[in-house]
Write a protein that holds these residues in place. Structure first.
Motif, PDB file in Angstrom:
ATOM      1  N   PRO A  12       2.559  13.749  -3.091  1.00 43.86           N
ATOM      2  CA  PRO A  12       2.420  12.376  -2.492  1.00 43.86           C
ATOM      3  C   PRO A  12       3.348  11.215  -2.578  1.00 43.86           C
ATOM      4  O   PRO A  12       3.322  10.331  -1.538  1.00 43.86           O
ATOM      5  CB  PRO A  12       0.887  11.951  -2.750  1.00 43.86           C
ATOM      6  CG  PRO A  12       0.509  12.887  -3.789  1.00 43.86           C
ATOM      7  CD  PRO A  12       1.274  13.964  -3.942  1.00 43.86           C
ATOM      8  N   ARG A  13       3.796  11.254  -3.773  1.00 46.53           N
ATOM      9  CA  ARG A  13       4.690  10.114  -3.884  1.00 46.53           C
ATOM     10  C   ARG A  13       6.138  10.338  -3.773  1.00 46.53           C
ATOM     11  O   ARG A  13       7.273   9.608  -4.062  1.00 46.53           O
ATOM     12  CB  ARG A  13       4.688   9.661  -5.337  1.00 46.53           C
ATOM     13  CG  ARG A  13       3.206   9.319  -6.150  1.00 46.53           C
ATOM     14  CD  ARG A  13       3.167   9.416  -7.470  1.00 46.53           C
ATOM     15  NE  ARG A  13       3.213  10.582  -7.855  1.00 46.53           N
ATOM     16  CZ  ARG A  13       3.190  11.061  -9.166  1.00 46.53           C
ATOM     17  NH1 ARG A  13       2.757  10.045 -10.097  1.00 46.53           N
ATOM     18  NH2 ARG A  13       3.017  12.550  -9.474  1.00 46.53           N
ATOM     19  N   ALA A  71      -5.176   8.151   3.046  1.00 43.68           N
ATOM     20  CA  ALA A  71      -6.788   8.155   2.785  1.00 43.68           C
ATOM     21  C   ALA A  71      -7.369   7.184   3.637  1.00 43.68           C
ATOM     22  O   ALA A  71      -8.632   7.453   3.999  1.00 43.68           O
ATOM     23  CB  ALA A  71      -6.887   7.975   1.331  1.00 43.68           C
ATOM     24  N   ARG A  72      -6.951   5.920   3.830  1.00 43.50           N
ATOM     25  CA  ARG A  72      -7.685   4.847   4.500  1.00 43.50           C
ATOM     26  C   ARG A  72      -7.938   5.482   5.790  1.00 43.50           C
ATOM     27  O   ARG A  72      -9.084   5.000   6.518  1.00 43.50           O
ATOM     28  CB  ARG A  72      -6.999   3.501   4.238  1.00 43.50           C
ATOM     29  CG  ARG A  72      -7.459   2.381   5.064  1.00 43.50           C
ATOM     30  CD  ARG A  72      -6.663   1.081   5.023  1.00 43.50           C
ATOM     31  NE  ARG A  72      -5.288   1.270   5.089  1.00 43.50           N
ATOM     32  CZ  ARG A  72      -4.568   1.567   6.098  1.00 43.50           C
ATOM     33  NH1 ARG A  72      -5.235   1.194   7.260  1.00 43.50           N
ATOM     34  NH2 ARG A  72      -3.339   1.201   6.208  1.00 43.50           N
ATOM     35  N   GLU A  73      -6.850   5.851   6.500  1.00 40.50           N
ATOM     36  CA  GLU A  73      -7.203   6.087   8.094  1.00 40.50           C
ATOM     37  C   GLU A  73      -8.008   7.404   8.231  1.00 40.50           C
ATOM     38  O   GLU A  73      -9.021   7.469   9.016  1.00 40.50           O
ATOM     39  CB  GLU A  73      -5.515   6.431   8.579  1.00 40.50           C
ATOM     40  CG  GLU A  73      -4.549   5.148   8.582  1.00 40.50           C
ATOM     41  CD  GLU A  73      -5.144   4.170   9.497  1.00 40.50           C
ATOM     42  OE1 GLU A  73      -6.146   4.703  10.600  1.00 40.50           O
ATOM     43  OE2 GLU A  73      -4.541   3.005   9.452  1.00 40.50           O
ATOM     44  N   ALA A 107       0.002   7.472   0.530  1.00 43.88           N
ATOM     45  CA  ALA A 107      -1.103   8.387   0.343  1.00 43.88           C
ATOM     46  C   ALA A 107      -2.412   7.673   0.520  1.00 43.88           C
ATOM     47  O   ALA A 107      -3.306   8.079   0.980  1.00 43.88           O
ATOM     48  CB  ALA A 107      -0.919   9.243  -1.015  1.00 43.88           C
ATOM     49  N   THR A 108      -2.391   6.315  -0.133  1.00 40.78           N
ATOM     50  CA  THR A 108      -3.538   5.483   0.168  1.00 40.78           C
ATOM     51  C   THR A 108      -3.628   5.087   1.434  1.00 40.78           C
ATOM     52  O   THR A 108      -4.872   5.035   2.090  1.00 40.78           O
ATOM     53  CB  THR A 108      -3.198   4.154  -0.844  1.00 40.78           C
ATOM     54  OG1 THR A 108      -3.184   4.576  -2.241  1.00 40.78           O
ATOM     55  CG2 THR A 108      -4.531   3.118  -0.727  1.00 40.78           C
ATOM     56  N   ALA A 109      -2.641   4.926   2.355  1.00 39.56           N
ATOM     57  CA  ALA A 109      -2.808   4.772   3.664  1.00 39.56           C
ATOM     58  C   ALA A 109      -3.253   5.801   4.371  1.00 39.56           C
ATOM     59  O   ALA A 109      -4.083   5.668   5.157  1.00 39.56           O
ATOM     60  CB  ALA A 109      -1.406   4.339   4.154  1.00 39.56           C
ATOM     61  N   GLU A 113       0.942  -1.416  -0.098  1.00 43.50           N
ATOM     62  CA  GLU A 113      -0.172  -0.115  -0.040  1.00 43.50           C
ATOM     63  C   GLU A 113       0.701   1.227  -0.035  1.00 43.50           C
ATOM     64  O   GLU A 113       1.998   1.395   0.976  1.00 43.50           O
ATOM     65  CB  GLU A 113      -0.918   0.101   1.222  1.00 43.50           C
ATOM     66  CG  GLU A 113      -1.799   1.318   1.395  1.00 43.50           C
ATOM     67  CD  GLU A 113      -2.815   1.078   2.595  1.00 43.50           C
ATOM     68  OE1 GLU A 113      -3.797   0.861   2.394  1.00 43.50           O
ATOM     69  OE2 GLU A 113      -2.277   1.061   3.636  1.00 43.50           O
ATOM     70  N   ASP A 114       0.760   2.160  -0.905  1.00 41.02           N
ATOM     71  CA  ASP A 114       1.319   3.240  -1.119  1.00 41.02           C
ATOM     72  C   ASP A 114       0.890   4.256   0.184  1.00 41.02           C
ATOM     73  O   ASP A 114      -0.136   4.039   0.789  1.00 41.02           O
ATOM     74  CB  ASP A 114       1.352   4.319  -2.297  1.00 41.02           C
ATOM     75  CG  ASP A 114       0.238   4.601  -2.704  1.00 41.02           C
ATOM     76  OD1 ASP A 114      -0.205   5.681  -2.087  1.00 41.02           O
ATOM     77  OD2 ASP A 114      -0.662   3.990  -3.489  1.00 41.02           O
ATOM     78  N   THR A 145     -13.321  11.573   3.198  1.00 44.50           N
ATOM     79  CA  THR A 145     -12.628  11.380   1.892  1.00 44.50           C
ATOM     80  C   THR A 145     -11.820  12.689   1.574  1.00 44.50           C
ATOM     81  O   THR A 145     -12.351  13.773   1.950  1.00 44.50           O
ATOM     82  CB  THR A 145     -13.337  10.811   0.675  1.00 44.50           C
ATOM     83  OG1 THR A 145     -14.378  11.610   0.354  1.00 44.50           O
ATOM     84  CG2 THR A 145     -14.077   9.482   0.992  1.00 44.50           C
TER      85      THR A 145
END
Length: 201
Positions: A195-196, A93-95, A89-91, A86-87, A103
């Protein structure tokens, strides 16, 4: 100042204890004056945190019980880097969705921090989330354990900074994230990173 920095080399490593989130290791490390010394520290999976800033200039704070300090703390929505592949930024967004039911249309890197480099390699990346929207009621995360009594509030960013300076907010990632968010806002968000962007490991 010396022109050449000493190269600290690990000549031996012993794992003292291992758990799901962190382990404790003891390294033998070469020293500038010759010989080596033992250095014990915590190896941590790392974490992400999110300053969620809405259109009214308010940030999302969560109040959660933290057993090591024996009390509730004001914090940012945050969580571990513990999902394989999991990258970050995705982590983040999930949290944000799991802890604040939100969102974000835009996520940028706000600040990176080594929380306690004297005894741990833990690194936390704090993101700035904007263009917020509510997660539909039927899709919200079922909060358990300490999260079951989590309080979620929105506070004006300047008020949150005041809370830091008054000693009402002491969580390190929250302190750093709020100060960085205030500075970024005052600078027109011109210095945010992609974010990357590479994480300082």
């Amino acid at each position: 100042m010396s022109g050449v920095a000493h190269r600290y080399e690990v000549t031996a490593r012993r794992e003292v204890w291992s758990g799901r989130i962190f382990s404790v290791v003891s390294d033998d490390v070469t020293m500038p004056g010759g010989g080596s010394a033992a250095r014990d520290y915590v190896r941590h999976v790392g974490a992400v945190a999110v300053v969620a800033l809405d259109d009214a200039g308010q940030v999302v704070l969560v109040r959660q019980y933290r057993h090591p300090v024996g009390r509730h703390l004001w914090e940012l929505p945050a969580g571990l880097m513990d999902v394989g592949g999991e990258d970050l930024a995705t982590a983040a967004a999930r949290e944000l969705a799991e802890e604040a039911d939100l969102t974000a249309g835009r996520i940028d890197v706000l600040v990176d921090m080594h929380t306690s480099p004297g005894f741990s390699d833990e690194v936390i990346r704090v993101f700035l989330a904007r263009d917020l929207a509510e997660v539909p009621a039927g899709q919200r995360h079922d909060r358990r354990d300490e999260e079951a009594d989590m309080q979620v509030v929105r506070v004006d960013l300047d008020e949150a900074v005041r809370m830091v300076l008054a000693g009402e907010i002491t969580n390190a990632a929250c302190v750093a994230g709020l100060f960085a968010a205030a500075r970024a806002r005052d600078g027109g968000f011109a210095e945010l990173r992609d974010p990357r962007a590479p994480l300082p490991r």
